[in-house]
Design a protein around this motif. Structure first.
Motif, mmCIF file in Angstrom:
data_model
loop_
_atom_site.group_PDB
_atom_site.id
_atom_site.type_symbol
_atom_site.label_atom_id
_atom_site.label_comp_id
_atom_site.label_asym_id
_atom_site.label_seq_id
_atom_site.Cartn_x
_atom_site.Cartn_y
_atom_site.Cartn_z
ATOM 1 N N LYS A 16 -48.551 0.745 43.826
ATOM 2 C CA LYS A 16 -48.688 0.671 42.129
ATOM 3 C C LYS A 16 -48.108 -0.216 41.613
ATOM 4 O O LYS A 16 -48.470 -0.747 40.599
ATOM 5 C CB LYS A 16 -48.906 2.371 41.757
ATOM 6 C CG LYS A 16 -50.027 3.203 42.051
ATOM 7 C CD LYS A 16 -49.766 4.542 41.207
ATOM 8 C CE LYS A 16 -50.946 5.516 41.913
ATOM 9 N NZ LYS A 16 -50.630 6.783 41.523
ATOM 10 N N VAL A 23 -48.835 -3.790 42.258
ATOM 11 C CA VAL A 23 -50.312 -3.998 41.422
ATOM 12 C C VAL A 23 -49.747 -4.355 40.007
ATOM 13 O O VAL A 23 -50.462 -5.254 39.199
ATOM 14 C CB VAL A 23 -51.262 -2.913 41.727
ATOM 15 C CG1 VAL A 23 -52.492 -3.350 40.954
ATOM 16 C CG2 VAL A 23 -51.723 -3.182 43.226
ATOM 17 N N ARG A 58 -50.360 -7.584 37.974
ATOM 18 C CA ARG A 58 -51.219 -8.040 36.810
ATOM 19 C C ARG A 58 -50.560 -8.125 35.663
ATOM 20 O O ARG A 58 -51.213 -9.034 34.762
ATOM 21 C CB ARG A 58 -51.705 -6.248 36.664
ATOM 22 C CG ARG A 58 -52.856 -6.355 35.432
ATOM 23 C CD ARG A 58 -53.280 -4.750 35.435
ATOM 24 N NE ARG A 58 -52.226 -3.838 35.264
ATOM 25 C CZ ARG A 58 -51.518 -3.556 33.945
ATOM 26 N NH1 ARG A 58 -52.126 -4.346 32.997
ATOM 27 N NH2 ARG A 58 -50.830 -2.769 34.030
ATOM 28 N N SER A 101 -58.388 -3.769 37.278
ATOM 29 C CA SER A 101 -59.398 -3.802 38.055
ATOM 30 C C SER A 101 -59.737 -5.011 39.116
ATOM 31 O O SER A 101 -60.477 -5.061 39.951
ATOM 32 C CB SER A 101 -60.732 -3.591 37.482
ATOM 33 O OG SER A 101 -60.940 -4.435 36.449
ATOM 34 N N GLU A 143 -56.567 -5.229 44.220
ATOM 35 C CA GLU A 143 -56.750 -4.160 44.737
ATOM 36 C C GLU A 143 -55.964 -4.395 46.064
ATOM 37 O O GLU A 143 -56.175 -5.565 46.753
ATOM 38 C CB GLU A 143 -58.213 -3.905 45.146
ATOM 39 C CG GLU A 143 -58.558 -2.687 45.987
ATOM 40 C CD GLU A 143 -59.834 -2.677 46.500
ATOM 41 O OE1 GLU A 143 -60.349 -2.125 47.408
ATOM 42 O OE2 GLU A 143 -60.888 -3.248 45.721
ATOM 43 N N LEU A 202 -56.280 -4.292 49.924
ATOM 44 C CA LEU A 202 -57.207 -4.081 50.859
ATOM 45 C C LEU A 202 -56.729 -3.451 52.111
ATOM 46 O O LEU A 202 -57.423 -2.941 52.653
ATOM 47 C CB LEU A 202 -57.744 -5.650 51.304
ATOM 48 C CG LEU A 202 -58.822 -6.352 50.299
ATOM 49 C CD1 LEU A 202 -59.349 -7.297 50.887
ATOM 50 C CD2 LEU A 202 -59.993 -5.498 49.779
ATOM 51 N N GLU A 210 -51.326 -0.576 53.336
ATOM 52 C CA GLU A 210 -51.039 0.424 52.136
ATOM 53 C C GLU A 210 -49.634 1.034 52.703
ATOM 54 O O GLU A 210 -48.680 1.531 51.896
ATOM 55 C CB GLU A 210 -52.052 1.409 51.879
ATOM 56 C CG GLU A 210 -53.163 1.030 51.110
ATOM 57 C CD GLU A 210 -53.827 1.915 50.136
ATOM 58 O OE1 GLU A 210 -53.404 3.005 50.215
ATOM 59 O OE2 GLU A 210 -54.828 1.567 49.514
ATOM 60 N N ARG A 266 -59.631 -10.322 42.465
ATOM 61 C CA ARG A 266 -61.041 -10.648 42.233
ATOM 62 C C ARG A 266 -61.370 -11.345 40.915
ATOM 63 O O ARG A 266 -60.425 -11.878 40.092
ATOM 64 C CB ARG A 266 -61.810 -8.982 41.346
ATOM 65 C CG ARG A 266 -61.977 -8.118 42.556
ATOM 66 C CD ARG A 266 -62.700 -7.056 41.975
ATOM 67 N NE ARG A 266 -63.106 -5.771 42.765
ATOM 68 C CZ ARG A 266 -62.252 -5.013 43.266
ATOM 69 N NH1 ARG A 266 -60.798 -4.979 42.886
ATOM 70 N NH2 ARG A 266 -62.463 -4.203 44.291
#
Length: 102
Positions: free
Chosen positions: A50, A53, A57, A65, A68, A70, A73, A83
């Motif tokens: 988390k 990400v 971001r 959003s 992610e 893939l 993990e 995206r």
């Protein structure tokens, strides 16, 4: 810039090397084509994922959003889907955020 980034129907996929439990959250450049991302969060219950990400971001000024994990993990080697960003645009984001090859 020799970075492992592949086109994807939704954007592009970047290989990252995660280092949880670091002294500070930062981008540490490219290692063997993977982006090294250090976070202070520990690798338990997805906290480091988390943090990675959220950090990327904010660094790249993307919506939550758009990012992610893939695969990987529970591994330090991860594949990150970005995206609506082309591989070329991702390289520009890396350069703008000061990423260099180590």
């Amino acid at each position: 810039m020799n970075v492992n980034v592949q086109p994807h129907p939704l954007g592009c996929v970047l290989e990252i090397k995660a280092q949880p439990g670091a002294r500070k959250t930062e981008l540490r450049g490219l290692q063997a084509g993977s982006l090294k991302v250090c976070v202070t969060e520990v690798a338990e219950k997805g906290k480091a994922n988390k943090a990675i990400v959220n950090f990327l971001r904010k660094t790249w000024k993307l919506r939550g959003s758009q990012l992610e994990i893939l695969s990987g993990e529970t591994s330090s080697q991860k594949k990150l889907l970005i995206r609506n960003v082309s591989p070329e645009a991702l390289v520009e984001l890396l350069i703008a955020s000061g990423v260099t090859e180590s």
